[in-house]
Write a protein that holds these residues in place. Structure first.
Motif, PDB file in Angstrom:
ATOM      1  N   ASN A  56     -44.837 -64.316  71.177  1.00  0.00           N
ATOM      2  CA  ASN A  56     -45.491 -65.226  72.127  1.00  0.00           C
ATOM      3  C   ASN A  56     -45.753 -66.575  71.474  1.00  0.00           C
ATOM      4  O   ASN A  56     -45.685 -67.607  72.123  1.00  0.00           O
ATOM      5  CB  ASN A  56     -46.842 -64.685  72.592  1.00  0.00           C
ATOM      6  CG  ASN A  56     -46.767 -63.318  73.191  1.00  0.00           C
ATOM      7  OD1 ASN A  56     -45.743 -62.911  73.707  1.00  0.00           O
ATOM      8  ND2 ASN A  56     -47.861 -62.585  73.113  1.00  0.00           N
ATOM      9  N   HIS A  85     -45.947 -59.107  71.585  1.00  0.00           N
ATOM     10  CA  HIS A  85     -46.154 -57.879  72.345  1.00  0.00           C
ATOM     11  C   HIS A  85     -44.876 -57.065  72.258  1.00  0.00           C
ATOM     12  O   HIS A  85     -43.836 -57.559  71.797  1.00  0.00           O
ATOM     13  CB  HIS A  85     -46.572 -58.165  73.795  1.00  0.00           C
ATOM     14  CG  HIS A  85     -45.548 -58.877  74.592  1.00  0.00           C
ATOM     15  ND1 HIS A  85     -45.398 -60.252  74.587  1.00  0.00           N
ATOM     16  CD2 HIS A  85     -44.589 -58.414  75.425  1.00  0.00           C
ATOM     17  CE1 HIS A  85     -44.419 -60.590  75.389  1.00  0.00           C
ATOM     18  NE2 HIS A  85     -43.894 -59.491  75.911  1.00  0.00           N
ATOM     19  N   THR A  90     -49.747 -50.598  74.334  1.00  0.00           N
ATOM     20  CA  THR A  90     -50.819 -51.590  74.406  1.00  0.00           C
ATOM     21  C   THR A  90     -51.011 -52.228  73.033  1.00  0.00           C
ATOM     22  O   THR A  90     -50.593 -51.659  72.010  1.00  0.00           O
ATOM     23  CB  THR A  90     -52.140 -50.937  74.825  1.00  0.00           C
ATOM     24  OG1 THR A  90     -52.553 -50.033  73.782  1.00  0.00           O
ATOM     25  CG2 THR A  90     -52.012 -50.192  76.151  1.00  0.00           C
ATOM     26  N   PRO A  91     -51.648 -53.375  72.982  1.00  0.00           N
ATOM     27  CA  PRO A  91     -51.928 -53.975  71.676  1.00  0.00           C
ATOM     28  C   PRO A  91     -52.674 -53.015  70.731  1.00  0.00           C
ATOM     29  O   PRO A  91     -52.355 -52.962  69.546  1.00  0.00           O
ATOM     30  CB  PRO A  91     -52.776 -55.201  72.026  1.00  0.00           C
ATOM     31  CG  PRO A  91     -52.241 -55.605  73.362  1.00  0.00           C
ATOM     32  CD  PRO A  91     -52.007 -54.303  74.080  1.00  0.00           C
ATOM     33  N   GLN A 110     -56.049 -57.205  67.237  1.00  0.00           N
ATOM     34  CA  GLN A 110     -55.840 -56.842  68.635  1.00  0.00           C
ATOM     35  C   GLN A 110     -56.536 -57.942  69.444  1.00  0.00           C
ATOM     36  O   GLN A 110     -57.763 -58.031  69.446  1.00  0.00           O
ATOM     37  CB  GLN A 110     -56.475 -55.467  68.920  1.00  0.00           C
ATOM     38  CG  GLN A 110     -56.357 -55.055  70.346  1.00  0.00           C
ATOM     39  CD  GLN A 110     -57.245 -53.877  70.708  1.00  0.00           C
ATOM     40  OE1 GLN A 110     -57.194 -53.434  71.826  1.00  0.00           O
ATOM     41  NE2 GLN A 110     -58.083 -53.389  69.822  1.00  0.00           N
ATOM     42  N   GLN A 114     -54.470 -58.139  74.954  1.00  0.00           N
ATOM     43  CA  GLN A 114     -53.342 -58.805  75.616  1.00  0.00           C
ATOM     44  C   GLN A 114     -52.133 -58.938  74.699  1.00  0.00           C
ATOM     45  O   GLN A 114     -51.004 -58.921  75.167  1.00  0.00           O
ATOM     46  CB  GLN A 114     -53.759 -60.186  76.121  1.00  0.00           C
ATOM     47  CG  GLN A 114     -54.804 -60.120  77.209  1.00  0.00           C
ATOM     48  CD  GLN A 114     -55.259 -61.502  77.633  1.00  0.00           C
ATOM     49  OE1 GLN A 114     -54.868 -62.522  77.064  1.00  0.00           O
ATOM     50  NE2 GLN A 114     -56.104 -61.551  78.637  1.00  0.00           N
ATOM     51  N   TRP A 115     -52.360 -59.148  73.407  1.00  0.00           N
ATOM     52  CA  TRP A 115     -51.271 -59.296  72.453  1.00  0.00           C
ATOM     53  C   TRP A 115     -51.773 -58.925  71.068  1.00  0.00           C
ATOM     54  O   TRP A 115     -52.966 -58.685  70.867  1.00  0.00           O
ATOM     55  CB  TRP A 115     -50.680 -60.715  72.469  1.00  0.00           C
ATOM     56  CG  TRP A 115     -51.597 -61.786  71.959  1.00  0.00           C
ATOM     57  CD1 TRP A 115     -51.753 -62.176  70.655  1.00  0.00           C
ATOM     58  CD2 TRP A 115     -52.473 -62.619  72.717  1.00  0.00           C
ATOM     59  NE1 TRP A 115     -52.678 -63.187  70.561  1.00  0.00           N
ATOM     60  CE2 TRP A 115     -53.127 -63.476  71.819  1.00  0.00           C
ATOM     61  CE3 TRP A 115     -52.758 -62.727  74.073  1.00  0.00           C
ATOM     62  CZ2 TRP A 115     -54.059 -64.427  72.229  1.00  0.00           C
ATOM     63  CZ3 TRP A 115     -53.692 -63.670  74.475  1.00  0.00           C
ATOM     64  CH2 TRP A 115     -54.323 -64.508  73.565  1.00  0.00           C
TER      65      TRP A 115
END
Length: 146
Positions: A56, A85, A90-91, A110, A114-115
């Motif tokens: 990202n 990601h 999940t992160p 974490q 979200q990422w």
């Protein structure tokens, strides 16, 4: 420019914010060894997850880093960190897998579920694990995975 088998320089420098604001986010020559080291370390991350990862945010020049709200000491500005990601999960699941697999890192965060932020050091990876959460409108970092 291909840095490693699965990672290109463009993945580290691409930023919608930089494009929108016409900020040159090219990696200076003196930081290229750091970006290459990060790409090599990300190959280890990818192998541990058994899934591709999508960056990202990678390298950020100081001007871009300031515009996205990064701290001035951010490892992103040195080419030693990425936010990513993966379809692995999940992160939190990604972070736990990297810890369980013994992946060496300086800092693993974490981020708001979200990422994942992962940073590396050329010399001393401290294995710091944090969880970023919002409290009172501000981001705070809690030790460990929450």
């Amino acid at each position: 420019m291909q840095l490693t088998e699965h990672f290109k320089l463009e993945e580290f420098t691409y930023s919608p914010t930089a494009t929108k604001l016409k900020i040159d986010n090219s990696v200076p020559d003196d930081l290229m060894p750091n970006v290459k080291l990060t790409a090599i370390k990300l190959e280890v991350v990818r192998k541990a997850l058994g899934k591709p990862i999508v960056i990202n945010s990678g390298y950020r020049c100081p001007k871009l880093n300031k515009r996205v709200g990064g701290v001035s000491t951010s490892a992103h500005t040195k080419g030693l960190a990425v936010d990513f990601h993966s379809s692995y999960g999940t992160p939190k699941q990604i972070c736990q897998r990297l810890i369980d697999a013994g992946v060496q890192f300086d800092k693993l965060i974490q981020e708001h579920n979200q990422w994942v932020h992962i940073g590396f050091s050329p010399n001393n990876n401290r294995q710091i694990v944090l969880t970023a959460v919002k409290q009172g409108g501000k981001t705070v970092y809690l030790n460990g995975l929450v």
